[in-house]
Design a protein around this motif. Structure first.
Motif, short mmCIF file in Angstrom:
data_model
loop_
_atom_site.label_atom_id
_atom_site.label_comp_id
_atom_site.label_asym_id
_atom_site.label_seq_id
_atom_site.Cartn_x
_atom_site.Cartn_y
_atom_site.Cartn_z
N ALA A 143 7.01 -6.20 -2.81
CA ALA A 143 7.53 -5.49 -3.98
C ALA A 143 6.42 -5.17 -4.97
O ALA A 143 6.40 -4.08 -5.57
CB ALA A 143 8.62 -6.32 -4.65
N ILE A 144 5.48 -6.11 -5.15
CA ILE A 144 4.36 -5.86 -6.06
C ILE A 144 3.48 -4.73 -5.52
O ILE A 144 3.02 -3.86 -6.28
CB ILE A 144 3.54 -7.15 -6.27
CG1 ILE A 144 4.39 -8.18 -7.04
CG2 ILE A 144 2.25 -6.86 -7.00
CD1 ILE A 144 3.71 -9.53 -7.19
N THR A 145 3.26 -4.72 -4.21
CA THR A 145 2.46 -3.65 -3.62
C THR A 145 3.12 -2.29 -3.84
O THR A 145 2.47 -1.30 -4.21
CB THR A 145 2.28 -3.90 -2.12
OG1 THR A 145 1.62 -5.16 -1.92
CG2 THR A 145 1.44 -2.80 -1.48
N LEU A 148 2.71 -1.26 -7.41
CA LEU A 148 1.36 -0.78 -7.69
C LEU A 148 1.17 0.66 -7.20
O LEU A 148 0.45 1.44 -7.84
CB LEU A 148 0.33 -1.71 -7.04
CG LEU A 148 0.20 -3.11 -7.66
CD1 LEU A 148 -0.79 -3.94 -6.87
CD2 LEU A 148 -0.20 -3.03 -9.12
N VAL A 149 1.79 1.00 -6.08
CA VAL A 149 1.71 2.37 -5.59
C VAL A 149 2.32 3.32 -6.62
O VAL A 149 1.73 4.38 -6.94
CB VAL A 149 2.44 2.50 -4.24
CG1 VAL A 149 2.56 3.98 -3.84
CG2 VAL A 149 1.69 1.73 -3.16
N TRP A 150 3.48 2.97 -7.16
CA TRP A 150 4.13 3.85 -8.13
C TRP A 150 3.40 3.84 -9.47
O TRP A 150 3.40 4.84 -10.19
CB TRP A 150 5.59 3.44 -8.32
CG TRP A 150 6.41 3.89 -7.16
CD1 TRP A 150 6.92 3.14 -6.15
CD2 TRP A 150 6.80 5.24 -6.87
NE1 TRP A 150 7.60 3.92 -5.26
CE2 TRP A 150 7.55 5.20 -5.67
CE3 TRP A 150 6.59 6.45 -7.50
CZ2 TRP A 150 8.09 6.36 -5.11
CZ3 TRP A 150 7.12 7.60 -6.94
CH2 TRP A 150 7.87 7.55 -5.76
N LEU A 151 2.78 2.71 -9.83
CA LEU A 151 1.95 2.68 -11.03
C LEU A 151 0.77 3.63 -10.88
O LEU A 151 0.43 4.39 -11.80
CB LEU A 151 1.45 1.26 -11.30
CG LEU A 151 0.53 1.09 -12.51
CD1 LEU A 151 1.24 1.48 -13.79
CD2 LEU A 151 0.04 -0.36 -12.60
N GLY A 152 0.14 3.61 -9.70
CA GLY A 152 -0.95 4.55 -9.44
C GLY A 152 -0.48 5.99 -9.47
O GLY A 152 -1.20 6.87 -9.96
N ALA A 153 0.72 6.26 -8.95
CA ALA A 153 1.26 7.62 -8.99
C ALA A 153 1.48 8.08 -10.43
O ALA A 153 1.19 9.23 -10.78
CB ALA A 153 2.56 7.68 -8.21
N GLY A 154 1.98 7.18 -11.29
CA GLY A 154 2.18 7.53 -12.69
C GLY A 154 0.87 7.80 -13.40
O GLY A 154 0.76 8.74 -14.20
#
Length: 302
Positions: A143-145, A148-154
């Motif tokens: 879930a953390i991974t 982090l993917v969506w944080l990078g997308a934002g």
């Protein structure tokens, strides 16, 4: 805000942090079907203060006596922050509206499968819920991974917005167009990356077929357009070509007696087909719901 209003930021942190840690420190915080993260909803009114500060400091271009060449950059940045903030507000509204009105509020209450019902309702042809993080569906590390993917997308969306703002003088409409296009691209990118990391099949043919059958109305749809191969189908041909299997996202357990499990099946007459190699012995029961009695039963001996 912490740099300019240390005491207010400290007071907010003093209220939020202990409550957040205590509410999320144990696993069983669902209690059956419930709204996701319902304990954290009590903190949402406190978000009004930092949001208001963000809007007043970052999203509003303050007047200045400097030459116009020096004013355009801050004004452009404020328009970018304003567009990003309004985009997040729009996402919040889009998340709330279907939960309140679709099927009498049924989408508000999720279970512990880790599947968000709103995302499942929004896209029937792809497995959109599996593209977003969930600690109930996978491990905490997974879930953390995903998060982090969506944080990078934002972050990528924000970078693209600010780069285009600095290089081009965009009006309000142009800025909004840039933010929406960037949001669409990073959303598709984020979904693709998470699907690839988990090795899941994005396309859900069974649920897509059920959704198409549910949207089909014989009195309105006299013909149906098939894309691959391209042809026009009559109403009878369309109904005859619809077929679907189980809509479960995970393979059934060895002890699970269910051979076919489908969700949101429209009312109608159906034919159940089972090949000889997997034909069950004994009896087959048809059940609607989880705990209801069978509405029909067939003996399969011979």
């Amino acid at each position: 805000m912490a740099g300019r209003h240390r005491r207010l930021s400290g007071e907010l942190l003093l209220v939020i942090a202990p409550y957040w840690f205590s509410a999320s420190s144990y696993a069983m915080w669902w209690g059956g079907n419930s709204a996701p993260a319902r304990f954290l909803v009590a903190l949402m009114p406190l978000a009004a203060l930092p949001i208001a500060w963000c809007w007043s400091r970052l999203c509003v271009a303050l007047p200045t006596e400097a030459p116009r060449a020096k004013v355009d950059a801050p004004a452009g940045r404020s328009r970018a922050w304003r567009a990003l903030t309004l985009a997040v507000l729009l996402v919040s509204i889009v998340m709330v509206v279907p939960r309140a009105w679709v099927d009498g509020g049924r989408l508000l209450y999720n279970n512990r499968t880790g599947v968000d019902l709103v995302l499942d309702w929004a896209a029937r042809s792809v497995d959109l819920p599996l593209a977003f993080p969930s600690v109930h569906r996978s491990s905490a590390g997974g879930a953390i991974t995903d998060a982090l993917v969506w944080l990078g997308a934002g972050i990528l969306m924000a970078i693209v917005t600010f780069v285009l703002t600095r290089r081009r003088q965009l009006g309000a409409g142009g800025m909004w167009t840039v933010v929406m296009l960037a949001g669409a691209v990073v959303t598709m990118l984020g979904c693709t990356v998470v699907w690839t990391l988990h090795g899941v099949t994005a396309v859900t043919a069974a649920r897509s077929s059920i959704a198409a059958l549910g949207a089909y109305s014989p009195s309105l749809h006299r013909s149906v357009l098939q894309l691959a191969p391209f042809r026009v189908l009559s109403a009878d041909d369309f109904a005859g070509r619809i077929e679907f299997g189980s809509t479960d996202r995970q393979p059934p357990a060895a002890t699970d007696p269910a051979r076919l499990r489908a969700a949101a099946v429209p009312a109608g007459d159906y034919v159940i087909i089972s090949d000889r190699s997997s034909a069950p012995r004994g009896s087959v029961s048809l059940v609607i719901g989880r705990n209801d009695s069978p509405i029909d039963q067939w003996r399969m001996d011979g």
